[in-house]
Motif scaffolding. Structure first.
Motif, PDB file in Angstrom:
ATOM      1  N   LEU A 197       0.828  -1.211   0.000  1.00  0.00           N
ATOM      2  CA  LEU A 197       0.000   0.000   0.000  1.00  0.00           C
ATOM      3  C   LEU A 197       0.857   1.253   0.000  1.00  0.00           C
ATOM      4  N   ARG A 198       1.922   1.257   0.787  1.00  0.00           N
ATOM      5  CA  ARG A 198       2.780   2.434   0.862  1.00  0.00           C
ATOM      6  C   ARG A 198       3.429   2.749  -0.489  1.00  0.00           C
ATOM      7  N   VAL A 199       3.909   1.707  -1.171  1.00  0.00           N
ATOM      8  CA  VAL A 199       4.575   1.979  -2.445  1.00  0.00           C
ATOM      9  C   VAL A 199       3.573   2.360  -3.522  1.00  0.00           C
ATOM     10  N   ILE A 200       2.381   1.792  -3.495  1.00  0.00           N
ATOM     11  CA  ILE A 200       1.359   2.160  -4.485  1.00  0.00           C
ATOM     12  C   ILE A 200       1.003   3.633  -4.355  1.00  0.00           C
ATOM     13  N   VAL A 201       0.772   4.075  -3.123  1.00  0.00           N
ATOM     14  CA  VAL A 201       0.374   5.466  -2.911  1.00  0.00           C
ATOM     15  C   VAL A 201       1.527   6.418  -3.231  1.00  0.00           C
ATOM     16  N   GLY A 202       2.698   6.148  -2.673  1.00  0.00           N
ATOM     17  CA  GLY A 202       3.829   7.041  -2.881  1.00  0.00           C
ATOM     18  C   GLY A 202       4.271   7.112  -4.329  1.00  0.00           C
ATOM     19  N   PHE A 203       4.408   5.965  -4.977  1.00  0.00           N
ATOM     20  CA  PHE A 203       4.888   5.934  -6.352  1.00  0.00           C
ATOM     21  C   PHE A 203       3.907   6.618  -7.297  1.00  0.00           C
ATOM     22  N   SER A 204       2.615   6.349  -7.133  1.00  0.00           N
ATOM     23  CA  SER A 204       1.630   6.977  -8.013  1.00  0.00           C
ATOM     24  C   SER A 204       1.568   8.482  -7.774  1.00  0.00           C
ATOM     25  N   ALA A 205       1.806   8.923  -6.532  1.00  0.00           N
ATOM     26  CA  ALA A 205       1.864  10.360  -6.263  1.00  0.00           C
ATOM     27  C   ALA A 205       3.014  11.001  -7.025  1.00  0.00           C
ATOM     28  N   GLY A 206       4.148  10.318  -7.064  1.00  0.00           N
ATOM     29  CA  GLY A 206       5.288  10.835  -7.821  1.00  0.00           C
ATOM     30  C   GLY A 206       5.010  10.921  -9.310  1.00  0.00           C
ATOM     31  N   LEU A 207       4.289   9.928  -9.844  1.00  0.00           N
ATOM     32  CA  LEU A 207       3.909   9.974 -11.262  1.00  0.00           C
ATOM     33  C   LEU A 207       3.021  11.187 -11.548  1.00  0.00           C
ATOM     34  N   LEU A 208       2.069  11.438 -10.652  1.00  0.00           N
ATOM     35  CA  LEU A 208       1.184  12.586 -10.836  1.00  0.00           C
ATOM     36  C   LEU A 208       1.955  13.896 -10.762  1.00  0.00           C
ATOM     37  N   VAL A 209       2.858  14.004  -9.801  1.00  0.00           N
ATOM     38  CA  VAL A 209       3.657  15.224  -9.661  1.00  0.00           C
ATOM     39  C   VAL A 209       4.472  15.470 -10.932  1.00  0.00           C
ATOM     40  N   HIS A 210       5.052  14.412 -11.489  1.00  0.00           N
ATOM     41  CA  HIS A 210       5.815  14.601 -12.719  1.00  0.00           C
ATOM     42  C   HIS A 210       4.923  15.058 -13.860  1.00  0.00           C
ATOM     43  N   ASN A 211       3.715  14.536 -13.923  1.00  0.00           N
ATOM     44  CA  ASN A 211       2.785  14.969 -14.968  1.00  0.00           C
ATOM     45  C   ASN A 211       2.493  16.460 -14.840  1.00  0.00           C
ATOM     46  N   LEU A 212       2.285  16.927 -13.617  1.00  0.00           N
ATOM     47  CA  LEU A 212       2.051  18.362 -13.387  1.00  0.00           C
ATOM     48  C   LEU A 212       3.296  19.167 -13.770  1.00  0.00           C
ATOM     49  N   TYR A 213       4.463  18.621 -13.426  1.00  0.00           N
ATOM     50  CA  TYR A 213       5.728  19.302 -13.726  1.00  0.00           C
ATOM     51  C   TYR A 213       5.968  19.367 -15.229  1.00  0.00           C
ATOM     52  N   ALA A 214       5.795  18.234 -15.914  1.00  0.00           N
ATOM     53  CA  ALA A 214       6.101  18.167 -17.346  1.00  0.00           C
ATOM     54  C   ALA A 214       5.146  19.015 -18.172  1.00  0.00           C
ATOM     55  N   GLU A 215       3.889  19.081 -17.756  1.00  0.00           N
ATOM     56  CA  GLU A 215       2.897  19.851 -18.497  1.00  0.00           C
ATOM     57  C   GLU A 215       2.833  21.306 -18.039  1.00  0.00           C
ATOM     58  N   LYS A 216       3.759  21.660 -17.138  1.00  0.00           N
ATOM     59  CA  LYS A 216       3.894  23.035 -16.644  1.00  0.00           C
ATOM     60  C   LYS A 216       2.613  23.569 -16.013  1.00  0.00           C
ATOM     61  N   ARG A 217       1.878  22.692 -15.393  1.00  0.00           N
ATOM     62  CA  ARG A 217       0.730  23.146 -14.614  1.00  0.00           C
ATOM     63  C   ARG A 217       1.227  23.692 -13.280  1.00  0.00           C
ATOM     64  N   LEU A 218       0.481  24.558 -12.687  1.00  0.00           N
ATOM     65  CA  LEU A 218       0.888  25.227 -11.443  1.00  0.00           C
ATOM     66  C   LEU A 218       2.281  25.828 -11.592  1.00  0.00           C
ATOM     67  N   ASP A 219       2.552  26.373 -12.779  1.00  0.00           N
ATOM     68  CA  ASP A 219       3.892  26.854 -13.087  1.00  0.00           C
ATOM     69  C   ASP A 219       4.294  28.059 -12.252  1.00  0.00           C
TER      70      ASP A 219
END
Length: 355
Positions: A197-219
């Motif tokens: 459970l810990r790795v599912i939540v943490g890892f998927s959170a990192g994927l989402l953060v990268h998506n926000l970063y790469a698409e320059k959202r909340l820039d």
């Protein structure tokens, strides 16, 4: 990786140091010391999701094979796994010979080494060395879960929306995390589901953060001083054990993803060399500090009658120095050799296929 994110390197180093201090506090029975250091693992999982998407996401969708990804992950992780397990085996062998009536013997160490060396966990029977899935060097439980998450994502979910993945993971976390007093565990035989459970939540959170970063959202969130972020992490890991599981959930689901995004967008011009060094020693420090500290705390210090403050200083400085040596004189050179051989092997295979 197309871009070096120095602040995230520094934050990774701070997290590894916090784990070191958490363990030292437990071993000298000062459990107030870096009480929430166990949450560094969840921060590592979040960073792993971000880094995997940043370094491999586009390549996996365009040209990189799953096999090549697997080879790259093994090259990245295995040298320190090897070193950490060798040090763990040496510590327990030394302990077995030093103790007149040991609870375990050299064959028990050999069995653990044969399994742990290949990251095979003790899930079906307990080791005589203890109840951990990696009794020779228990911190590697998180590397096991991280590796599984990396490979599962690359093979099955690299094209799935990060928002969807995190949404599902967040619902699981909100439903299941409150069943625990605190979100600390994953390395024991009976803690498989908590680690998962810990790795599912943490890892998927990192994927989402990268998506926000790469698409320059909340820039507009950018330019933060990196040292403020490192200080924030230190505070989060060292505060007293208050808030229970609610504190842990807020950190995992909200604070760590936010800090990762801020770290990716931080002003990395301040102290780049130190930040990069912290990142360099982070994995070796995480992987080898346990046998080094156990030897100092339970074997050397009692015989020299060292006071606790000096034990902490010697163990911490010794572990950091060992991690520095391990990175620059073992981990990095070995990975360089393995990468060159992997490239040569792939070129040779391609030539054979073309002939």
């Amino acid at each position: 990786m197309s871009e070096k994110l120095h602040t995230l390197d520094g934050m990774r180093g701070v997290a590894a140091i916090s784990v070191l201090f958490l363990h030292l506090g437990n071993w000298i029975e000062q459990r107030w010391f870096f009480t929430h250091g166990y949450l560094a693992v969840d921060f590592f999982f979040c960073l792993s999701g971000f880094v995997m998407a940043h370094a491999y996401g586009r390549r996996l969708m365009e040209s990189m094979s799953f096999r090549d990804f697997l080879v790259q992950r093994v090259i990245r992780l295995y040298p320190i796994i090897l070193l950490g397990m060798v040090l763990g085996a040496l510590y327990y062998l030394f302990l077995a010979t030093l103790t007149k009536n040991p609870l375990f013997s050299a064959p028990d160490v050999g069995i653990a080494f044969a399994l742990n060396l290949f990251l095979i966990p003790f899930y079906f029977w307990p080791s005589a060395l203890g109840g951990g899935i990696y009794p020779l060097n228990t911190p590697f439980w998180s590397i096991f879960f991280e590796m599984i998450a990396n490979l599962t994502w690359a093979r099955f979910f690299v094209r799935v929306s990060p928002g969807l993945l995190f949404g599902i993971a967040a619902v699981l976390g909100l439903c299941l995390f409150p069943q625990y007093d605190r979100i600390d565990g994953g390395g024991l035989i009976d803690q498989f589901w908590l680690g998962t459970l810990r790795v599912i939540v943490g890892f998927s959170a990192g994927l989402l953060v990268h998506n926000l970063y790469a698409e320059k959202r909340l820039d507009w969130i950018s330019g933060i001083n990196p040292w403020l972020l490192l200080a924030a992490l230190l505070i989060l890991f060292s505060v007293p054990n208050i808030g229970g599981v609610g504190y842990d959930m807020i950190c995992i689901l909200v604070v760590f993803p936010l800090l990762t995004l801020l770290g990716a967008r931080a002003d990395g011009t301040s102290g780049q060399a130190l930040l990069e060094w912290l990142g360099a020693i982070s994995y070796p420090l995480y992987g080898i500090h346990r046998p080094i500290c156990l030897a100092l705390v339970f074997v050397i210090a009692p015989r020299l009658h060292l006071p606790q403050p000096l034990i902490v200083i010697v163990a911490a400085v010794g572990s950091v120095c060992a991690a520095h040596i391990a990175y620059y004189y073992f981990d990095e050179p070995v990975r360089r050799i393995l990468r060159s051989r992997a490239v040569a092997f792939k070129s040779g295979a391609a030539s054979l296929a073309a002939s």
